[in-house]
Design a protein around this motif. Structure first.
Motif, PDB file in Angstrom:
ATOM      1  N   ASP A   1     -10.805   3.367  -2.991  1.00 20.31           N
ATOM      2  CA  ASP A   1     -11.389   2.029  -2.933  1.00 20.31           C
ATOM      3  C   ASP A   1     -11.395   1.552  -1.490  1.00 20.31           C
ATOM      4  OD1 ASP A   1     -11.745   1.815  -5.697  1.00 20.31           O
ATOM      5  OD2 ASP A   1      -9.695   1.139  -5.994  1.00 20.31           O
TER       6      ASP A   1
ATOM      7  N   ASP B   1      -5.975  -5.282  -5.535  1.00 18.45           N
ATOM      8  CA  ASP B   1      -4.918  -4.353  -5.935  1.00 18.45           C
ATOM      9  C   ASP B   1      -5.456  -2.922  -5.970  1.00 18.45           C
ATOM     10  OD1 ASP B   1      -4.068  -6.882  -6.431  1.00 18.45           O
ATOM     11  OD2 ASP B   1      -3.259  -6.485  -8.416  1.00 18.45           O
ATOM     12  N   GLY B   2      -4.741  -2.034  -5.324  1.00 18.26           N
ATOM     13  CA  GLY B   2      -5.166  -0.638  -5.300  1.00 18.26           C
ATOM     14  C   GLY B   2      -6.143  -0.308  -4.195  1.00 18.26           C
TER      15      GLY B   2
ATOM     16  N   TYR C   1      -2.959  -8.813  -3.707  1.00 17.52           N
ATOM     17  CA  TYR C   1      -3.099  -7.494  -3.071  1.00 17.52           C
ATOM     18  C   TYR C   1      -1.753  -6.799  -3.211  1.00 17.52           C
ATOM     19  CZ  TYR C   1      -1.691 -10.803   0.569  1.00 17.52           C
ATOM     20  OH  TYR C   1      -1.102 -11.828   1.256  1.00 17.52           O
TER      21      TYR C   1
ATOM     22  N   SER D   1      -1.812  -2.898  -1.811  1.00 16.42           N
ATOM     23  CA  SER D   1      -2.913  -2.206  -1.141  1.00 16.42           C
ATOM     24  C   SER D   1      -2.265  -1.119  -0.296  1.00 16.42           C
ATOM     25  CB  SER D   1      -3.746  -3.147  -0.264  1.00 16.42           C
ATOM     26  OG  SER D   1      -3.029  -3.535   0.880  1.00 16.42           O
ATOM     27  N   TYR D   2      -3.033  -0.110   0.038  1.00 17.72           N
ATOM     28  CA  TYR D   2      -2.449   1.071   0.660  1.00 17.72           C
ATOM     29  C   TYR D   2      -3.045   1.318   2.049  1.00 17.72           C
ATOM     30  CZ  TYR D   2      -0.916   1.840  -4.117  1.00 17.72           C
ATOM     31  OH  TYR D   2      -0.364   1.679  -5.365  1.00 17.72           O
TER      32      TYR D   2
END
Length: 267
Positions: free
Chosen positions: A6, A27-28, A50, A53-54
């Motif tokens: 994403d 999220d994600g 969020y 989040s990465y």
């Protein structure tokens, strides 16, 4: 797998209101997520989520948020830039807190969901400055900033009371600061930040925490800054965000003096 990541997603110009959960969820998300120039009124949970989040970057800028019952921002991510927002609702720690996060030129007004108007259990890469704060009247702990690489905060202390419960004295007992000056000296954060109130805006007031069923109408509020507000010309320059400021320096908050308000919703 790259095609399943994403990334490069924009949420902008939306008029969100009367929601049971979040107005926006990143999220994600992985990288180049952007939530900007939106309006969010009356959300049952945090307006912006969020968690997690990465990696980032995740950009959150020039949004207006009002009446988020559980506070405004659900923290728990990495690589976040929170710039130039006007938010009625606390920013508080959740899901492990943020990392590599930067806050600049925001106006954050506490609404009584949590004791601290700003709460962050973060790392040594994060920073916050040039923001305007309205603290909760009578709160003994108004700011929480902990570098978890240097201090241990038990996970059990990061879980916060729900909106149906009385506001706690502190989100993480034993941590936090009462005044902005103590917070600056103790953490090194927000040393150029200021205290504000609803009187800094053209037409604004707080919410009624005793009745969370009230739905507030955006047309009854005007969150532009008054000419004599301390938040006018009190921000810092953020390239590609506020280069078009009109005064001696950028204003704090979502709206720059002399600039039109964004159009929200259908165009």
């Amino acid at each position: 797998i790259e095609e399943n990541v994403d990334s490069s997603i924009d949420y902008y110009g939306n008029d969100m209101y009367n929601l049971d959960d979040n107005c926006f969820e990143a999220d994600g998300g992985v990288r180049n997520m952007r939530i900007f120039r939106n309006r969010c009124f009356n959300s049952g949970q945090e307006a912006l989520s969020y968690a997690p989040s990465y990696g980032g970057p995740l950009y959150i800028f020039q949004n207006l948020v009002y009446n988020s019952i559980q506070g405004s921002l659900k923290m728990g991510a990495w690589g976040i830039l929170i710039y130039q927002n006007t938010i009625v609702g606390e920013l508080h720690p959740d899901s492990g807190g943020p990392a590599n996060t930067y806050l600049r030129n925001n106006l954050l007004l506490a609404l009584g969901a949590y004791p601290e108007v700003l709460g962050a259990v973060t790392d040594g890469f994060s920073s916050s400055d040039y923001n305007g704060f309205r603290t909760n009247p009578g709160s003994q702990t108004n700011f929480l900033w902990v570098d978890r690489t240097k201090q241990v905060v038990p996970r059990s202390l990061r879980r916060l009371a729900s909106a149906s419960m009385p506001m706690r004295a502190a989100s993480a007992p034993g941590f936090g600061y009462k005044t902005l000056d103590e917070y600056c000296k103790g953490s090194g954060q927000d040393c150029h930040s200021i205290l504000i109130d609803y009187s800094d805006f053209v037409k604004a007031s707080g919410t009624n925490r005793s009745d969370p069923t009230i739905l507030y109408k955006p047309e009854n509020y005007d969150f532009r800054l008054k000419p004599d507000s301390k938040a006018v010309d009190a921000g810092t320059v953020l390239p590609n965000i506020n280069d078009d400021f009109t005064g001696k320096a950028p204003d704090m908050g979502a709206y720059e003096s002399g600039k039109p308000i964004p159009q929200y919703g259908p165009r």
